[in-house]
Write a protein that holds these residues in place. Structure first.
Motif, short mmCIF file in Angstrom:
data_model
loop_
_atom_site.label_atom_id
_atom_site.label_comp_id
_atom_site.label_asym_id
_atom_site.label_seq_id
_atom_site.Cartn_x
_atom_site.Cartn_y
_atom_site.Cartn_z
N ALA A 203 53.54 33.84 56.43
CA ALA A 203 54.37 33.17 54.43
C ALA A 203 55.76 34.76 54.39
CB ALA A 203 53.38 33.00 53.46
N LEU A 204 56.56 34.56 53.71
CA LEU A 204 57.71 34.89 53.40
C LEU A 204 57.62 35.03 51.81
CD1 LEU A 204 60.96 36.01 53.61
CD2 LEU A 204 61.27 34.56 53.57
N VAL A 205 57.59 36.58 51.52
CA VAL A 205 58.17 36.51 49.61
C VAL A 205 58.91 37.31 49.58
CG1 VAL A 205 56.55 37.26 47.69
CG2 VAL A 205 54.79 36.75 49.73
N GLU A 206 59.89 36.86 48.74
CA GLU A 206 60.96 37.14 48.75
C GLU A 206 61.83 37.35 47.16
OE1 GLU A 206 64.94 35.30 51.14
OE2 GLU A 206 63.84 33.64 50.07
N ASP A 207 61.86 39.09 46.76
CA ASP A 207 61.06 39.72 45.84
C ASP A 207 62.79 39.66 45.43
OD1 ASP A 207 60.62 41.39 43.28
OD2 ASP A 207 60.34 43.44 44.83
N TYR A 208 62.86 39.19 44.38
CA TYR A 208 64.48 39.27 43.28
C TYR A 208 64.32 40.95 42.22
CZ TYR A 208 66.05 35.48 46.32
OH TYR A 208 66.37 34.16 46.78
N THR A 209 65.35 41.22 42.74
CA THR A 209 64.66 43.19 41.92
C THR A 209 65.92 43.57 42.01
OG1 THR A 209 63.60 44.74 42.15
CG2 THR A 209 64.53 44.21 43.51
N GLY A 210 65.90 44.39 40.59
CA GLY A 210 66.45 45.46 40.36
C GLY A 210 66.57 46.80 39.83
N THR A 211 67.49 47.99 40.01
CA THR A 211 66.63 49.79 39.17
C THR A 211 67.17 49.35 38.14
OG1 THR A 211 69.14 49.89 40.25
CG2 THR A 211 67.52 50.84 41.93
N TRP A 212 67.82 48.82 37.83
CA TRP A 212 67.68 48.15 36.08
C TRP A 212 66.04 47.74 35.73
CZ3 TRP A 212 67.71 43.79 34.83
CH2 TRP A 212 68.09 42.33 35.88
N CYS A 213 65.58 46.86 36.01
CA CYS A 213 64.87 45.95 35.59
C CYS A 213 63.80 46.52 35.74
CB CYS A 213 64.06 44.90 36.91
SG CYS A 213 63.34 43.99 36.50
#
Length: 428
Positions: A203-213
């Motif tokens: 399974a592929l799990v993509e984590d949409y993220t940012g250092t500001w979050c």
């Protein structure tokens, strides 16, 4: 003044004294029960016949000739064997002879016929598909839903097997049925198909993220834990609004409806609730294909060879190949600094030395995939790509390749593979 009792008064007084006096005889004790007991006993059965598979108990009552139930104080026999209590559940077809004894008394005999009511059987399998060299288990039940697996014979592709489990190193589609025989005759279940496949579903799990979050460390931690617990889970960090953002970020966010952070996607299209169990639910299936990866860095060029093999025919699919980097250190906003239940408690806000892993830095293919030929069972497809080493790469030894095949129709991942740069990963 002399006091004398008249004759009637004397008689009355004597009678009252007699009534309120104890007697050596117990015949007049109102609490005394009949201690003489019955002179004969007989038994009554709750039924004269019973179906074995119904698993119903037979109840025997012992009645004396004084109409008192003596079941609790009698011993009941079934085919000359004493039983405990007055209920009995048969375990085989035949005639059961019941009688009872109480002291020197023996009751009449009562016969109960035990017959089989089976008129069909069904077969169940533990799963619809299984990877090669792993067991698949069969279960047989009668029409009363009783488990008859130990008494049934299972046939896989027409050949009887020993026991109720099957294991093979040969992939393909198999058929299984069960047979069972008893006094009523011979029975055969319907035939059920199952697949034996070669390739592990990942399974592929993509984590949409940012250092500001400030909430993003939570999902990053949960994904890291999932990957550590299960090799079949492959994570990718897709950064937005920070130094690690790529030119693909806006395309991906627009295509998959990302408008809040953190945001996890399983196999690109399924919203992740951050539980491991949700991911695992997508693993125990036949992916139909497997991927192999070989890669290298030569000077400023990154090259990758991808091969795909098929257990199932696959139509309308695309290949996506990512380049990732681990070990990137950048400050991370942390809203959990004051939460004692968080692993990020008292680590600072921001966390100055936060390590970002599995960071997407480039794609060898179109970010939504390059069209590949339809998959033919047993026929391997291979391709290769080369790109210039991205200028922002900090350490080439921390590079990783992630390759996956998606459905052209909806972009959902069919299967995924990963490998560290320079390490060949064959089909598994």
């Amino acid at each position: 003044m002399n006091s004398k009792l008249s004759l009637p008064a004397f008689i009355l007084t004597f009678f009252l004294i007699f009534l309120n006096s104890c007697s050596k005889s117990s015949d007049n004790d109102p609490t005394n029960s009949n201690t003489s007991g019955p002179t004969s006993i007989s038994i009554v059965s709750s039924t004269g016949s019973i179906i074995l598979e119904s698993q119903t108990s037979i109840t025997i009552n012992v009645i004396g000739d004084d109409n008192i139930n003596y079941s609790n104080s009698s011993t009941i026999y079934v085919n000359d064997i004493a039983i405990t209590g007055n209920t009995f559940t048969p375990t085989e077809v035949g005639t059961l002879e019941f009688y009872a004894k109480k002291g020197d008394l023996t009751s009449n005999s009562v016969s109960v016929e035990v017959t089989s009511g089976i008129d069909g059987i069904v077969i169940n399998i533990s799963q619809g598909s299984v990877k090669i060299n792993n067991n698949i288990t069969f279960i047989a039940k009668d029409n009363f839903n009783n488990n008859i697996t130990s008494e049934a014979v299972f046939y896989v592709n027409g050949a009887a097997i020993s026991g109720s489990t099957f294991n093979t190193s040969v992939y393909g589609t198999y058929e299984v049925y069960a047979t069972y025989s008893n006094i009523n005759g011979d029975f055969q279940s319907e035939t059920v198909s199952f697949d034996v496949y070669r390739f592990t579903k990942k399974a592929l799990v993509e984590d949409y993220t940012g250092t500001w979050c400030g909430y993003c460390p939570r999902l990053a931690y949960n994904l890291e834990q999932a990957e550590q617990q299960h090799d079949e889970i492959i994570g990718v960090g897709i950064h937005s609004g920070d130094v690690m953002e790529t030119s693909y970020t806006n395309q991906l966010e627009s295509e998959f409806g990302i408008n809040s952070w953190p945001n996890g996607r399983i196999n690109r299209t399924i919203v992740w609730n951050e539980s491991v169990s949700q991911i695992l639910a997508y693993l125990n299936v036949n992916p139909g294909l497997g991927l192999g990866i070989n890669s290298s860095v030569t000077g400023n060029t990154v090259s990758v060879d991808i091969k795909i093999d098929y257990d199932l025919e696959t139509n309308g699919s695309k290949l996506v190949v990512y380049l990732l980097e681990d070990g990137l250190i950048y400050p991370q906003t942390n809203y959990y600094n004051n939460d004692p239940n968080s692993p990020w408690y008292q680590t600072g806000n921001p966390i100055s030395d936060f390590e970002h892993n599995n960071v997407l830095i480039a794609s060898f293919t179109n970010i939504f995939g390059d069209t590949i030929p339809d998959g033919i069972v047993g026929q391997e497809f291979s391709t290769n790509y080369s790109i210039s080493l991205p200028s922002n790469v900090q350490n080439t030894s921390n590079l990783e390749i992630v390759a996956f095949v998606v459905k052209s129709s909806n972009g959902t991942v069919i299967n995924v593979q990963h490998s560290a740069i320079g390490v060949e990963q064959d089909f598994d």
